[in-house]
Design a protein around this motif. Structure first.
Motif, PDB file in Angstrom:
ATOM      1  N   MET A  81       0.838  -1.200   0.000  1.00  0.00           N
ATOM      2  CA  MET A  81       0.000   0.000   0.000  1.00  0.00           C
ATOM      3  C   MET A  81       0.871   1.246   0.000  1.00  0.00           C
ATOM      4  N   ALA A  82       1.914   1.237   0.826  1.00  0.00           N
ATOM      5  CA  ALA A  82       2.827   2.375   0.855  1.00  0.00           C
ATOM      6  C   ALA A  82       3.548   2.524  -0.476  1.00  0.00           C
ATOM      7  N   LEU A  83       3.954   1.417  -1.080  1.00  0.00           N
ATOM      8  CA  LEU A  83       4.619   1.450  -2.375  1.00  0.00           C
ATOM      9  C   LEU A  83       3.672   1.996  -3.445  1.00  0.00           C
ATOM     10  N   GLY A  84       2.436   1.590  -3.415  1.00  0.00           N
ATOM     11  CA  GLY A  84       1.444   2.099  -4.359  1.00  0.00           C
ATOM     12  C   GLY A  84       1.175   3.572  -4.173  1.00  0.00           C
ATOM     13  N   ALA A  85       1.085   4.019  -2.914  1.00  0.00           N
ATOM     14  CA  ALA A  85       0.867   5.442  -2.649  1.00  0.00           C
ATOM     15  C   ALA A  85       2.057   6.253  -3.145  1.00  0.00           C
ATOM     16  N   PHE A  86       3.265   5.763  -2.886  1.00  0.00           N
ATOM     17  CA  PHE A  86       4.451   6.458  -3.365  1.00  0.00           C
ATOM     18  C   PHE A  86       4.459   6.520  -4.889  1.00  0.00           C
ATOM     19  N   GLY A  87       4.129   5.419  -5.533  1.00  0.00           N
ATOM     20  CA  GLY A  87       4.081   5.391  -6.997  1.00  0.00           C
ATOM     21  C   GLY A  87       3.041   6.358  -7.545  1.00  0.00           C
ATOM     22  N   ALA A  88       1.883   6.417  -6.901  1.00  0.00           N
ATOM     23  CA  ALA A  88       0.834   7.336  -7.354  1.00  0.00           C
ATOM     24  C   ALA A  88       1.275   8.784  -7.213  1.00  0.00           C
ATOM     25  N   VAL A  89       1.901   9.113  -6.093  1.00  0.00           N
ATOM     26  CA  VAL A  89       2.379  10.489  -5.880  1.00  0.00           C
ATOM     27  C   VAL A  89       3.461  10.819  -6.908  1.00  0.00           C
ATOM     28  N   TRP A  90       4.349   9.879  -7.153  1.00  0.00           N
ATOM     29  CA  TRP A  90       5.430  10.111  -8.106  1.00  0.00           C
ATOM     30  C   TRP A  90       4.879  10.342  -9.518  1.00  0.00           C
ATOM     31  N   VAL A  91       3.914   9.514  -9.918  1.00  0.00           N
ATOM     32  CA  VAL A  91       3.318   9.654 -11.245  1.00  0.00           C
ATOM     33  C   VAL A  91       2.564  10.972 -11.352  1.00  0.00           C
ATOM     34  N   MET A  92       1.842  11.356 -10.332  1.00  0.00           N
ATOM     35  CA  MET A  92       1.100  12.614 -10.367  1.00  0.00           C
ATOM     36  C   MET A  92       2.046  13.806 -10.498  1.00  0.00           C
ATOM     37  N   ARG A  93       3.159  13.759  -9.786  1.00  0.00           N
ATOM     38  CA  ARG A  93       4.126  14.857  -9.880  1.00  0.00           C
ATOM     39  C   ARG A  93       4.745  14.925 -11.274  1.00  0.00           C
ATOM     40  N   LYS A  94       5.024  13.778 -11.857  1.00  0.00           N
ATOM     41  CA  LYS A  94       5.580  13.758 -13.208  1.00  0.00           C
ATOM     42  C   LYS A  94       4.562  14.275 -14.221  1.00  0.00           C
ATOM     43  N   LEU A  95       3.305  13.897 -14.054  1.00  0.00           N
ATOM     44  CA  LEU A  95       2.270  14.377 -14.970  1.00  0.00           C
ATOM     45  C   LEU A  95       2.037  15.874 -14.822  1.00  0.00           C
ATOM     46  N   GLN A  96       2.093  16.378 -13.596  1.00  0.00           N
ATOM     47  CA  GLN A  96       1.935  17.813 -13.398  1.00  0.00           C
ATOM     48  C   GLN A  96       3.102  18.593 -13.985  1.00  0.00           C
ATOM     49  N   ALA A  97       4.275  17.987 -13.994  1.00  0.00           N
ATOM     50  CA  ALA A  97       5.448  18.652 -14.564  1.00  0.00           C
ATOM     51  C   ALA A  97       5.348  18.759 -16.081  1.00  0.00           C
ATOM     52  N   LEU A  98       4.468  17.978 -16.698  1.00  0.00           N
ATOM     53  CA  LEU A  98       4.318  18.016 -18.144  1.00  0.00           C
ATOM     54  C   LEU A  98       3.268  19.014 -18.610  1.00  0.00           C
ATOM     55  N   LYS A  99       2.687  19.760 -17.695  1.00  0.00           N
ATOM     56  CA  LYS A  99       1.719  20.775 -18.098  1.00  0.00           C
ATOM     57  C   LYS A  99       2.412  21.792 -18.990  1.00  0.00           C
ATOM     58  N   PRO A 100       1.689  22.377 -19.921  1.00  0.00           N
ATOM     59  CA  PRO A 100       2.323  23.311 -20.871  1.00  0.00           C
ATOM     60  C   PRO A 100       3.041  24.484 -20.209  1.00  0.00           C
ATOM     61  N   ASP A 101       2.490  25.031 -19.141  1.00  0.00           N
ATOM     62  CA  ASP A 101       3.167  26.171 -18.523  1.00  0.00           C
ATOM     63  C   ASP A 101       4.485  25.749 -17.883  1.00  0.00           C
ATOM     64  N   HIS A 102       4.545  24.538 -17.344  1.00  0.00           N
ATOM     65  CA  HIS A 102       5.792  24.057 -16.755  1.00  0.00           C
ATOM     66  C   HIS A 102       6.829  23.778 -17.845  1.00  0.00           C
ATOM     67  N   VAL A 103       6.376  23.184 -18.938  1.00  0.00           N
ATOM     68  CA  VAL A 103       7.293  22.871 -20.038  1.00  0.00           C
ATOM     69  C   VAL A 103       7.830  24.166 -20.635  1.00  0.00           C
ATOM     70  N   ALA A 104       6.952  25.147 -20.818  1.00  0.00           N
ATOM     71  CA  ALA A 104       7.385  26.423 -21.382  1.00  0.00           C
ATOM     72  C   ALA A 104       8.355  27.130 -20.439  1.00  0.00           C
ATOM     73  N   ARG A 105       8.083  27.071 -19.149  1.00  0.00           N
ATOM     74  CA  ARG A 105       8.968  27.715 -18.178  1.00  0.00           C
ATOM     75  C   ARG A 105      10.337  27.051 -18.179  1.00  0.00           C
TER      76      ARG A 105
END
Length: 76
Positions: free
Chosen positions: A8-32
């Motif tokens: 469960m902890a491994l899954g939560a960590f994986g979910a948080v990691w994936v969410m952070r990576k996906l948020q980093a791919l937003k256009p404003d982040h990529v442009a910045r």
């Protein structure tokens, strides 16, 4: 029980990691990031050219003094 808690902890960590990576791919982040990278590259190019021009000027002064080109009496 411990095994379930671990997964469960491994899954939560994986979910948080994936969410952070996906948020980093937003256009404003990529442009910045692209703009920051370009400005950093521009600063590096400016530093390099200023160093190169300074070294070239020093070398020119050295060569002029070695061959006596600074003295107007010896030029024809």
């Amino acid at each position: 029980m411990i095994r379930r808690l671990f997964y469960m902890a491994l899954g939560a960590f994986g979910a948080v990691w994936v969410m952070r990576k996906l948020q980093a791919l937003k256009p404003d982040h990529v442009a910045r990031r692209a703009a920051d990278g370009a400005s950093g590259l521009l600063l590096q190019v400016r530093d390099f050219t200023s160093d190169a021009l300074g070294e070239a000027a020093d070398r020119e002064i050295e060569l002029r003094s070695r061959f006596g080109l600074d003295n107007p009496d010896t030029t024809n």
